[in-house]
Design a protein around this motif. Structure first.
Motif, mmCIF file in Angstrom:
data_model
loop_
_atom_site.group_PDB
_atom_site.id
_atom_site.type_symbol
_atom_site.label_atom_id
_atom_site.label_comp_id
_atom_site.label_asym_id
_atom_site.label_seq_id
_atom_site.Cartn_x
_atom_site.Cartn_y
_atom_site.Cartn_z
ATOM 1 N N UNK A 126 -0.970 -12.550 27.881
ATOM 2 C CA UNK A 126 -0.400 -13.099 29.111
ATOM 3 C C UNK A 126 0.019 -12.013 30.117
ATOM 4 N N UNK A 127 -0.272 -10.766 29.823
ATOM 5 C CA UNK A 127 -0.050 -9.656 30.763
ATOM 6 C C UNK A 127 1.428 -9.456 31.130
ATOM 7 N N UNK A 128 2.299 -9.524 30.127
ATOM 8 C CA UNK A 128 3.696 -9.118 30.317
ATOM 9 C C UNK A 128 3.761 -7.627 29.997
ATOM 10 N N UNK A 129 3.499 -6.793 30.974
ATOM 11 C CA UNK A 129 3.310 -5.363 30.718
ATOM 12 C C UNK A 129 4.563 -4.672 30.200
ATOM 13 N N UNK A 130 5.733 -4.977 30.770
ATOM 14 C CA UNK A 130 6.960 -4.320 30.327
ATOM 15 C C UNK A 130 7.359 -4.764 28.922
ATOM 16 N N UNK A 131 7.193 -6.047 28.647
ATOM 17 C CA UNK A 131 7.499 -6.558 27.304
ATOM 18 C C UNK A 131 6.540 -5.934 26.288
ATOM 19 N N UNK A 132 5.289 -5.826 26.663
ATOM 20 C CA UNK A 132 4.293 -5.203 25.784
ATOM 21 C C UNK A 132 4.696 -3.759 25.462
ATOM 22 N N UNK A 133 5.123 -3.025 26.470
ATOM 23 C CA UNK A 133 5.540 -1.631 26.263
ATOM 24 C C UNK A 133 6.724 -1.557 25.311
ATOM 25 N N UNK A 134 7.697 -2.444 25.481
ATOM 26 C CA UNK A 134 8.876 -2.478 24.620
ATOM 27 C C UNK A 134 8.476 -2.773 23.174
ATOM 28 N N UNK A 135 7.592 -3.727 22.968
ATOM 29 C CA UNK A 135 7.173 -4.099 21.613
ATOM 30 C C UNK A 135 6.421 -2.944 20.950
ATOM 31 N N UNK A 136 5.536 -2.292 21.686
ATOM 32 C CA UNK A 136 4.778 -1.160 21.138
ATOM 33 C C UNK A 136 5.732 -0.049 20.698
ATOM 34 N N UNK A 137 6.752 0.234 21.506
ATOM 35 C CA UNK A 137 7.723 1.271 21.147
ATOM 36 C C UNK A 137 8.429 0.940 19.836
ATOM 37 N N UNK A 138 8.732 -0.335 19.622
ATOM 38 C CA UNK A 138 9.420 -0.738 18.394
ATOM 39 C C UNK A 138 8.483 -0.753 17.195
ATOM 40 N N UNK A 139 7.231 -1.114 17.404
ATOM 41 C CA UNK A 139 6.270 -1.082 16.297
ATOM 42 C C UNK A 139 5.968 0.364 15.912
ATOM 43 N N UNK A 140 5.997 1.277 16.884
ATOM 44 C CA UNK A 140 5.766 2.697 16.600
ATOM 45 C C UNK A 140 6.686 3.212 15.489
ATOM 46 N N UNK A 141 7.922 2.695 15.456
ATOM 47 C CA UNK A 141 8.910 3.172 14.486
ATOM 48 C C UNK A 141 8.558 2.813 13.053
ATOM 49 N N UNK A 142 7.706 1.808 12.859
ATOM 50 C CA UNK A 142 7.398 1.371 11.501
ATOM 51 C C UNK A 142 5.907 1.388 11.172
ATOM 52 N N UNK A 143 5.077 1.806 12.131
ATOM 53 C CA UNK A 143 3.631 1.653 11.975
ATOM 54 C C UNK A 143 3.070 2.473 10.811
ATOM 55 N N UNK A 144 3.645 3.653 10.540
ATOM 56 C CA UNK A 144 3.107 4.507 9.481
ATOM 57 C C UNK A 144 3.238 3.881 8.097
ATOM 58 N N UNK A 145 4.195 2.994 7.930
ATOM 59 C CA UNK A 145 4.389 2.360 6.626
ATOM 60 C C UNK A 145 3.615 1.070 6.442
ATOM 61 N N UNK A 146 2.817 0.696 7.424
ATOM 62 C CA UNK A 146 2.063 -0.551 7.377
ATOM 63 C C UNK A 146 0.666 -0.308 6.807
ATOM 64 N N UNK A 147 0.148 -1.293 6.108
ATOM 65 C CA UNK A 147 -1.204 -1.206 5.547
ATOM 66 C C UNK A 147 -2.197 -0.790 6.638
ATOM 67 N N UNK A 148 -3.048 0.226 6.360
ATOM 68 C CA UNK A 148 -3.982 0.706 7.391
ATOM 69 C C UNK A 148 -4.879 -0.389 7.969
#
Length: 255
Positions: A126-148
Protein backbone atom coordinates in the motif's frame (compact mmCIF):
# COMPACT_ATOMS: atom_id res chain seq x y z
CA UNK A 1 -7.07 -0.79 -8.17
CA UNK A 2 -4.74 -3.77 -7.97
CA UNK A 3 -2.61 -3.60 -4.86
CA UNK A 4 -4.16 -6.01 -2.44
CA UNK A 5 -7.35 -6.32 -4.51
CA UNK A 6 -9.23 -3.64 -2.62
CA UNK A 7 -12.59 -2.35 -3.65
CA UNK A 8 -14.17 0.94 -2.67
CA UNK A 9 -17.91 0.97 -2.19
CA UNK A 10 -19.74 3.67 -4.09
CA UNK A 11 -21.56 6.42 -2.26
CA UNK A 12 -24.90 4.67 -2.82
CA UNK A 13 -23.79 1.17 -1.73
CA UNK A 14 -21.52 1.66 1.24
CA UNK A 15 -22.81 0.71 4.65
CA UNK A 16 -20.68 2.55 7.17
CA UNK A 17 -19.71 0.40 10.15
CA UNK A 18 -18.45 2.24 13.26
CA UNK A 19 -14.66 2.01 13.35
CA UNK A 20 -12.99 -0.14 15.97
CA UNK A 21 -10.93 1.36 18.82
CA UNK A 22 -10.08 4.64 17.13
CA UNK A 23 -12.63 7.24 18.21
CA UNK A 24 -11.64 10.55 19.77
CA UNK A 25 -10.29 14.01 19.20
CA UNK A 26 -6.77 15.34 18.79
CA UNK A 27 -5.84 18.88 19.83
CA UNK A 28 -9.52 19.74 19.97
CA UNK A 29 -10.10 18.69 16.37
CA UNK A 30 -12.43 15.85 15.52
CA UNK A 31 -10.71 13.09 13.59
CA UNK A 32 -12.06 12.09 10.21
CA UNK A 33 -12.20 8.31 10.38
CA UNK A 34 -12.01 6.01 7.39
CA UNK A 35 -13.11 2.39 7.67
CA UNK A 36 -11.15 -0.49 6.14
CA UNK A 37 -12.92 -3.81 6.45
CA UNK A 38 -11.53 -7.30 5.99
CA UNK A 39 -13.07 -10.65 6.91
CA UNK A 40 -16.15 -8.66 8.06
CA UNK A 41 -14.06 -6.88 10.72
CA UNK A 42 -13.98 -3.05 10.41
CA UNK A 43 -10.90 -1.03 11.35
CA UNK A 44 -11.12 2.70 11.90
CA UNK A 45 -8.12 4.72 10.70
CA UNK A 46 -7.78 8.52 10.60
CA UNK A 47 -7.92 9.77 7.04
CA UNK A 48 -4.79 11.81 7.68
CA UNK A 49 -2.81 8.58 8.12
CA UNK A 50 -4.16 7.12 4.88
CA UNK A 51 -2.88 10.21 3.09
CA UNK A 52 0.65 8.99 3.84
CA UNK A 53 -0.03 6.17 1.38
CA UNK A 54 0.24 6.92 -2.33
CA UNK A 55 -2.20 4.05 -2.84
CA UNK A 56 -4.96 5.43 -0.59
CA UNK A 57 -4.25 9.16 -0.99
CA UNK A 58 -6.34 9.68 -4.13
CA UNK A 59 -9.22 7.80 -2.56
CA UNK A 60 -9.13 10.04 0.51
CA UNK A 61 -8.97 13.21 -1.58
CA UNK A 62 -11.75 12.12 -3.93
CA UNK A 63 -15.13 13.44 -2.84
CA UNK A 64 -17.15 10.55 -4.29
CA UNK A 65 -15.18 7.34 -4.79
CA UNK A 66 -15.09 5.23 -1.68
CA UNK A 67 -17.31 7.52 0.40
CA UNK A 68 -20.54 6.49 2.01
CA UNK A 69 -23.42 8.94 2.48
CA UNK A 70 -23.20 11.18 5.52
CA UNK A 71 -25.65 10.90 8.40
CA UNK A 72 -27.49 14.19 8.68
CA UNK A 73 -24.93 16.94 9.15
CA UNK A 74 -22.06 14.47 9.42
CA UNK A 75 -19.73 14.33 6.40
CA UNK A 76 -19.49 11.32 4.15
CA UNK A 77 -17.08 8.62 5.26
CA UNK A 78 -14.63 6.42 3.43
CA UNK A 79 -15.45 2.74 3.61
CA UNK A 80 -13.10 0.29 1.90
CA UNK A 81 -13.67 -3.43 1.76
CA UNK A 82 -10.78 -5.82 1.13
CA UNK A 83 -12.02 -8.77 -0.86
CA UNK A 84 -10.87 -12.40 -0.50
CA UNK A 85 -8.34 -11.98 -3.31
CA UNK A 86 -6.36 -9.53 -1.16
CA UNK A 87 -5.54 -12.36 1.29
CA UNK A 88 -5.35 -9.77 4.08
CA UNK A 89 -6.61 -11.28 7.32
CA UNK A 90 -8.16 -9.38 10.19
CA UNK A 91 -5.27 -10.49 12.41
CA UNK A 92 -2.71 -9.04 9.98
CA UNK A 93 -4.70 -5.82 9.72
CA UNK A 94 -4.82 -5.48 13.51
CA UNK A 95 -1.01 -5.68 13.73
CA UNK A 96 -0.59 -3.19 10.90
CA UNK A 97 -2.97 -0.64 12.44
CA UNK A 98 -0.87 -0.67 15.65
CA UNK A 99 2.21 0.32 13.64
CA UNK A 100 0.48 2.85 11.45
CA UNK A 101 0.35 5.61 14.05
CA UNK A 102 3.22 4.65 16.36
CA UNK A 103 5.35 7.50 17.65
CA UNK A 104 9.13 7.53 18.05
CA UNK A 105 8.89 7.92 21.85
CA UNK A 106 6.56 4.93 22.24
CA UNK A 107 7.91 1.47 23.13
CA UNK A 108 8.32 -0.94 20.24
CA UNK A 109 5.33 -3.31 19.89
CA UNK A 110 6.06 -6.85 21.05
CA UNK A 111 5.36 -8.61 17.75
CA UNK A 112 6.57 -11.93 16.40
CA UNK A 113 8.70 -12.11 13.28
CA UNK A 114 5.64 -13.33 11.38
CA UNK A 115 3.61 -10.32 12.52
CA UNK A 116 6.38 -7.88 11.59
CA UNK A 117 6.62 -9.64 8.21
CA UNK A 118 2.92 -9.44 7.43
CA UNK A 119 2.89 -5.75 8.43
CA UNK A 120 5.87 -5.10 6.16
CA UNK A 121 4.01 -6.76 3.30
CA UNK A 122 1.00 -4.47 3.79
CA UNK A 123 3.17 -1.35 4.13
CA UNK A 124 4.96 -2.28 0.91
CA UNK A 125 1.82 -3.20 -1.00
CA UNK A 126 0.00 0.00 0.00
CA UNK A 127 3.06 2.30 -0.26
CA UNK A 128 3.26 3.50 3.35
CA UNK A 129 6.91 4.45 2.94
CA UNK A 130 7.61 5.75 6.46
CA UNK A 131 5.87 2.81 8.13
CA UNK A 132 7.80 0.45 5.86
CA UNK A 133 11.09 2.08 6.91
CA UNK A 134 10.18 1.76 10.60
CA UNK A 135 9.28 -1.93 10.23
CA UNK A 136 12.50 -2.72 8.33
CA UNK A 137 14.56 -1.06 11.08
CA UNK A 138 12.88 -3.26 13.69
CA UNK A 139 13.24 -6.45 11.67
CA UNK A 140 16.94 -5.63 11.20
CA UNK A 141 17.43 -6.18 14.94
CA UNK A 142 16.33 -9.82 14.74
CA UNK A 143 16.93 -10.83 11.12
CA UNK A 144 20.21 -12.71 11.74
CA UNK A 145 18.45 -15.18 14.02
CA UNK A 146 15.72 -16.01 11.51
CA UNK A 147 15.74 -19.08 9.26
CA UNK A 148 17.59 -18.15 6.03
CA UNK A 149 14.72 -19.40 3.85
CA UNK A 150 12.21 -17.18 5.69
CA UNK A 151 14.61 -14.25 5.25
CA UNK A 152 14.89 -14.91 1.52
CA UNK A 153 11.11 -15.19 1.11
CA UNK A 154 10.52 -11.90 2.94
CA UNK A 155 13.35 -10.08 1.14
CA UNK A 156 11.91 -11.03 -2.24
CA UNK A 157 8.27 -10.49 -1.31
CA UNK A 158 8.91 -7.01 0.13
CA UNK A 159 11.89 -5.97 -2.04
CA UNK A 160 14.45 -5.62 0.76
CA UNK A 161 17.62 -6.53 -1.09
CA UNK A 162 20.01 -6.09 1.84
CA UNK A 163 18.57 -9.21 3.53
CA UNK A 164 19.05 -11.44 0.51
CA UNK A 165 22.79 -12.08 0.18
CA UNK A 166 23.45 -12.67 3.93
CA UNK A 167 20.71 -15.32 3.88
CA UNK A 168 22.30 -16.99 0.85
CA UNK A 169 25.67 -16.92 2.61
CA UNK A 170 24.10 -18.68 5.61
CA UNK A 171 22.81 -21.46 3.34
CA UNK A 172 26.15 -21.82 1.59
CA UNK A 173 28.07 -22.13 4.86
CA UNK A 174 25.73 -24.40 6.84
CA UNK A 175 27.04 -27.88 7.61
CA UNK A 176 23.89 -29.69 6.50
CA UNK A 177 23.54 -30.32 2.74
CA UNK A 178 20.89 -28.37 0.84
CA UNK A 179 18.07 -30.88 0.54
CA UNK A 180 14.69 -31.08 -1.16
CA UNK A 181 12.89 -28.68 1.24
CA UNK A 182 15.38 -25.92 0.32
CA UNK A 183 14.93 -26.65 -3.37
CA UNK A 184 11.16 -26.51 -3.01
CA UNK A 185 11.27 -23.13 -1.26
CA UNK A 186 13.83 -21.54 -3.59
CA UNK A 187 12.62 -22.93 -6.89
CA UNK A 188 14.70 -24.83 -9.45
CA UNK A 189 16.63 -21.88 -10.91
CA UNK A 190 17.72 -20.38 -7.59
CA UNK A 191 18.40 -23.75 -6.00
CA UNK A 192 20.68 -24.85 -8.85
CA UNK A 193 22.59 -21.55 -8.76
CA UNK A 194 23.02 -21.73 -4.99
CA UNK A 195 24.28 -25.33 -5.17
CA UNK A 196 26.89 -24.35 -7.77
CA UNK A 197 28.19 -21.52 -5.60
CA UNK A 198 28.12 -23.68 -2.46
CA UNK A 199 30.21 -26.38 -4.18
CA UNK A 200 32.60 -23.76 -5.53
CA UNK A 201 33.01 -22.37 -2.03
CA UNK A 202 33.65 -25.81 -0.52
CA UNK A 203 36.37 -26.41 -3.10
CA UNK A 204 37.92 -23.00 -2.43
CA UNK A 205 37.93 -23.81 1.28
CA UNK A 206 39.64 -27.16 0.75
CA UNK A 207 42.31 -25.52 -1.42
CA UNK A 208 42.91 -22.82 1.21
CA UNK A 209 43.71 -25.39 3.88
CA UNK A 210 46.59 -26.87 1.85
CA UNK A 211 49.98 -25.16 2.05
CA UNK A 212 52.96 -26.74 0.32
CA UNK A 213 55.98 -27.78 2.45
CA UNK A 214 58.92 -25.38 2.59
CA UNK A 215 61.77 -27.84 3.07
CA UNK A 216 61.02 -30.25 5.87
CA UNK A 217 58.09 -32.68 5.91
CA UNK A 218 55.16 -31.33 7.91
CA UNK A 219 56.31 -27.70 7.76
CA UNK A 220 54.19 -25.05 6.13
CA UNK A 221 54.35 -21.31 5.64
CA UNK A 222 52.89 -19.54 8.67
CA UNK A 223 50.16 -17.00 7.94
CA UNK A 224 51.19 -13.33 8.11
CA UNK A 225 50.21 -11.39 11.22
CA UNK A 226 47.77 -9.25 9.24
CA UNK A 227 45.87 -12.29 7.90
CA UNK A 228 42.09 -11.92 8.10
CA UNK A 229 39.93 -14.59 9.71
CA UNK A 230 38.97 -17.50 7.40
CA UNK A 231 35.27 -16.85 8.15
CA UNK A 232 35.52 -13.23 7.00
CA UNK A 233 37.41 -14.19 3.85
CA UNK A 234 34.84 -16.87 3.07
CA UNK A 235 31.90 -14.50 3.60
CA UNK A 236 33.44 -11.84 1.34
CA UNK A 237 34.20 -14.42 -1.34
CA UNK A 238 30.66 -15.81 -1.23
CA UNK A 239 29.11 -12.34 -1.31
CA UNK A 240 31.09 -11.49 -4.45
CA UNK A 241 30.00 -14.69 -6.20
CA UNK A 242 26.38 -14.41 -5.09
CA UNK A 243 26.02 -10.82 -6.28
CA UNK A 244 27.45 -11.81 -9.65
CA UNK A 245 24.92 -14.64 -10.13
CA UNK A 246 21.90 -13.33 -12.12
CA UNK A 247 19.61 -16.10 -10.87
CA UNK A 248 20.05 -14.93 -7.26
CA UNK A 249 19.24 -11.25 -7.68
CA UNK A 250 16.02 -9.28 -8.21
CA UNK A 251 13.68 -9.80 -9.93
CA UNK A 252 12.94 -13.40 -9.09
CA UNK A 253 13.14 -15.61 -12.20
CA UNK A 254 10.19 -17.73 -13.25
CA UNK A 255 10.91 -21.40 -12.59
Amino acid sequence: MDAGSTSAKSSTEAKVIPPVEYQGKTAGLELKIAVIETESVPFGIPESLLEDSSFFKDMVEDSVIGRAPGDGDKPAKIHIQLDAASKVTAQEMECFVQLLDIRIFQPRPNLTFQQWSSSLHLATMWHFDQVRKFIIQNIDDQIDGINPLDRIDLAIKCSVEKWLVPAYVALCTQEEPLGDPVGHRLGLVRFAALCRIRERNLKAGRDAYYTPPTGSPGMSIPPPKWALSPQWVEAMRLERWLRAEPALTFPRPTD
